[in-house]
Design a protein around this motif. Structure first.
Motif, PDB file in Angstrom:
ATOM      1  N   THR A  62      -0.971  41.300   1.954  1.00 55.60           N
ATOM      2  CA  THR A  62      -2.237  41.607   2.685  1.00 55.60           C
ATOM      3  C   THR A  62      -2.836  40.290   3.540  1.00 55.60           C
ATOM      4  OG1 THR A  62      -3.849  41.257   1.093  1.00 55.60           O
ATOM      5  CG2 THR A  62      -2.942  43.320   1.169  1.00 55.60           C
TER       6      THR A  62
ATOM      7  N   SER B  15      -0.694  45.514   4.892  1.00 59.01           N
ATOM      8  CA  SER B  15      -2.029  45.899   4.922  1.00 59.01           C
ATOM      9  C   SER B  15      -2.623  44.716   5.389  1.00 59.01           C
ATOM     10  CB  SER B  15      -2.801  46.376   3.727  1.00 59.01           C
ATOM     11  OG  SER B  15      -2.139  47.605   3.171  1.00 59.01           O
TER      12      SER B  15
ATOM     13  N   THR C  54      -6.768  43.607   7.258  1.00 56.19           N
ATOM     14  CA  THR C  54      -8.268  43.831   7.451  1.00 56.19           C
ATOM     15  C   THR C  54      -8.667  42.987   8.745  1.00 56.19           C
ATOM     16  OG1 THR C  54      -8.589  43.972   5.130  1.00 56.19           O
ATOM     17  CG2 THR C  54     -10.731  43.568   6.805  1.00 56.19           C
TER      18      THR C  54
ATOM     19  N   ASN D 111      -1.893  50.224   6.179  1.00 56.37           N
ATOM     20  CA  ASN D 111      -3.286  50.462   6.117  1.00 56.37           C
ATOM     21  C   ASN D 111      -3.835  49.400   6.900  1.00 56.37           C
ATOM     22  OD1 ASN D 111      -3.459  52.682   4.174  1.00 56.37           O
ATOM     23  ND2 ASN D 111      -2.830  51.064   2.680  1.00 56.37           N
TER      24      ASN D 111
ATOM     25  N   ASP E  69      -7.852  47.953   7.775  1.00 56.90           N
ATOM     26  CA  ASP E  69      -9.430  48.149   7.451  1.00 56.90           C
ATOM     27  C   ASP E  69     -10.127  47.341   8.688  1.00 56.90           C
ATOM     28  OD1 ASP E  69     -10.058  49.529   4.686  1.00 56.90           O
ATOM     29  OD2 ASP E  69      -8.351  48.196   4.202  1.00 56.90           O
TER      30      ASP E  69
ATOM     31  N   ASN F 221      -4.649  55.968   9.949  1.00 57.21           N
ATOM     32  CA  ASN F 221      -4.430  54.687   8.954  1.00 57.21           C
ATOM     33  C   ASN F 221      -5.398  53.722   8.616  1.00 57.21           C
ATOM     34  OD1 ASN F 221      -3.241  53.633  10.951  1.00 57.21           O
ATOM     35  ND2 ASN F 221      -1.618  52.812   9.751  1.00 57.21           N
TER      36      ASN F 221
ATOM     37  N   ARG G 186      -9.458  52.657   8.471  1.00 53.09           N
ATOM     38  CA  ARG G 186     -10.760  52.768   7.624  1.00 53.09           C
ATOM     39  C   ARG G 186     -11.675  51.809   8.130  1.00 53.09           C
ATOM     40  NH1 ARG G 186      -7.870  52.177   1.504  1.00 53.09           N
ATOM     41  NH2 ARG G 186      -7.322  50.171   2.476  1.00 53.09           N
TER      42      ARG G 186
ATOM     43  N   THR H 197       7.755  53.648   1.574  1.00 49.04           N
ATOM     44  CA  THR H 197       6.807  54.284   2.309  1.00 49.04           C
ATOM     45  C   THR H 197       6.986  55.635   2.501  1.00 49.04           C
ATOM     46  OG1 THR H 197       6.329  52.103   3.373  1.00 49.04           O
ATOM     47  CG2 THR H 197       5.402  54.212   4.732  1.00 49.04           C
TER      48      THR H 197
ATOM     49  N   ARG I  41       1.956  56.471   3.354  1.00 47.84           N
ATOM     50  CA  ARG I  41       1.267  55.976   2.079  1.00 47.84           C
ATOM     51  C   ARG I  41       2.314  54.966   1.352  1.00 47.84           C
ATOM     52  NH1 ARG I  41      -3.516  57.832   0.616  1.00 47.84           N
ATOM     53  NH2 ARG I  41      -3.083  57.279  -1.567  1.00 47.84           N
TER      54      ARG I  41
END
Length: 389
Positions: A76, A123, A125, A150, A152, A173, A175, A383, A387
């Motif tokens: 990440t 993922s 952020t 994902n 964020d 996907n 958030r 995957t 997910r």
């Protein structure tokens, strides 16, 4: 999940043969990894959670392998799209407000995400400053949603355009975490702008209307700790799915006197969160009395390193000027995302140097890897239906 190169070879063999006994015969015949001197392969692999995933049929022909055999490549990343911010919060750990002299451009961020995704990062952020004021934010958001499993977004909720909301909702996907630090009067005073509270709560509602999972994050201080319970109610009414309370990080503008809670205030917040959790079933209220000490205890009982998403080893922070650090509160650079290779940035010697000189990040200083552990850490993931397994 991250596996060593030897474990990845075994995992790929299992995915190919779909049979423990056959895989064991292959490894025994060639003296390959996991040969184990004749002990049943299943017994030798049982402690690894990857084995349970294979046994439940979660692995298949679409197993993909990424990473490096020379360096720690993260799972990440947090991407600080800009240090600029439309607010000036009194306890901001990043001391956000002014943009750095040389921040990455929109093409730079697209290139950065392509490199990270191709190397196994799953993922990201998007953070700041305030990420939504970065150049071409909707375009960055669209690329992030395409490249990563994902995404964020950490935001103050004051600069979301209709275009950005539509993009986030369409991706499916994304958030968002919206920061709200108390009820209207206190939040607006902390944030330095009248109407900031109403704008942030409106953004929560609008993002939820787009089908986006939204959490509300509150930084708790001696000034606002009494607002925790009422703010959970407000967040739940606006449609937030999670509420998280956190303490001031003692770096940046947060490194000042007056932000620490005393014992009575800590206990009051703990009680307020517990009461809100039972009172508001529509929102998940995170406990803050379950701290890293408890996580360490669980990890130790399982014989695992205390920090799973370990800064520097499995997580990187890319600053707005391109310098890579272990996390958002650590300034010690590991390298530059556009000038250095990921292998150089994540080289074990470089991470060891940063760990030794880290001042803000406690986690990287506490890492105690098992004897003999180290690269290669090779990613193996599957995957399905958007997910990560």
């Amino acid at each position: 999940m991250r596996l060593s190169a030897e474990a990845t070879e075994i995992a790929l063999l299992l995915a190919r043969t779909a049979d423990l006994e056959r895989s064991g015969r292959v490894l025994a015949a060639v003296g390959g990894p996991g040969d184990g001197g004749g002990a049943p392969l299943g017994d030798r692999l049982a402690p690894n959670p990857f084995t349970a995933a294979w046994a439940r049929g979660l692995l298949g022909d679409d197993l993909r392998v990424t990473g490096s055999s020379q360096a720690y490549i993260p799972l990440t990343c947090s991407l600080q799209l800009t240090n600029g911010c439309n607010l000036r919060c009194s306890f901001c750990y990043a001391s956000s407000g002014r943009r750095y002299p040389e921040e990455l451009t929109l093409p730079d961020w697209i290139r950065t995400m392509q490199v990270l995704a191709a190397s196994g990062v799953c993922s990201v952020t998007l953070t700041g400053g305030e990420p939504t004021i970065a150049e071409g934010f909707p375009r960055i958001l669209a690329a992030a949603g395409a490249y990563f499993v994902n995404v964020d977004v950490f935001t103050n909720g004051l600069h979301w355009t209709d275009e950005a909301r539509r993009v986030a909702g369409a991706l499916g996907n994304v958030r968002c975490q919206v920061s709200i630090d108390g009820l209207p009067e206190r939040h607006d005073r902390v944030r330095g702008r009248a109407g900031a509270y109403d704008s942030a709560l409106t953004t929560v509602r609008e993002l939820r209307e787009e089908g986006i999972a939204v959490s509300v994050a509150m930084t708790v201080t001696p000034e606002n700790f009494g607002d925790v319970g009422p703010l959970v109610d407000e967040a739940a009414e606006a449609g937030a799915v999670m509420f998280r309370a956190g303490r001031v990080q003692g770096v940046g503008r947060g490194d000042a006197i007056g932000f620490s809670l005393d014992t009575t205030q800590e206990e009051a917040v703990t009680a307020a969160l517990g009461d809100a959790a039972s009172r508001c079933p529509s929102i998940h209220v995170l406990r803050w009395d379950v701290c890293e000490t408890d996580a360490d205890r669980v990890a130790a009982a399982a014989g695992a390193p205390a920090e799973f998403m370990t800064p520097g080893y499995l997580h990187w922070h890319v600053r707005a000027d391109g310098w890579v650090t272990p996390c958002q509160i650590e300034d010690a650079p590991m390298g530059h995302i556009l000038r250095d290779s990921l292998t150089d940035i994540g080289h074990p010697d470089r991470i060891a140097e940063v760990a030794a000189q880290a001042r803000g990040c406690r986690c990287i200083r506490r890492v105690q890897l098992p004897a003999g552990a180290g690269p290669p850490f090779v990613g193996a993931a599957r995957t399905r239906a958007g997910r990560a397994r």
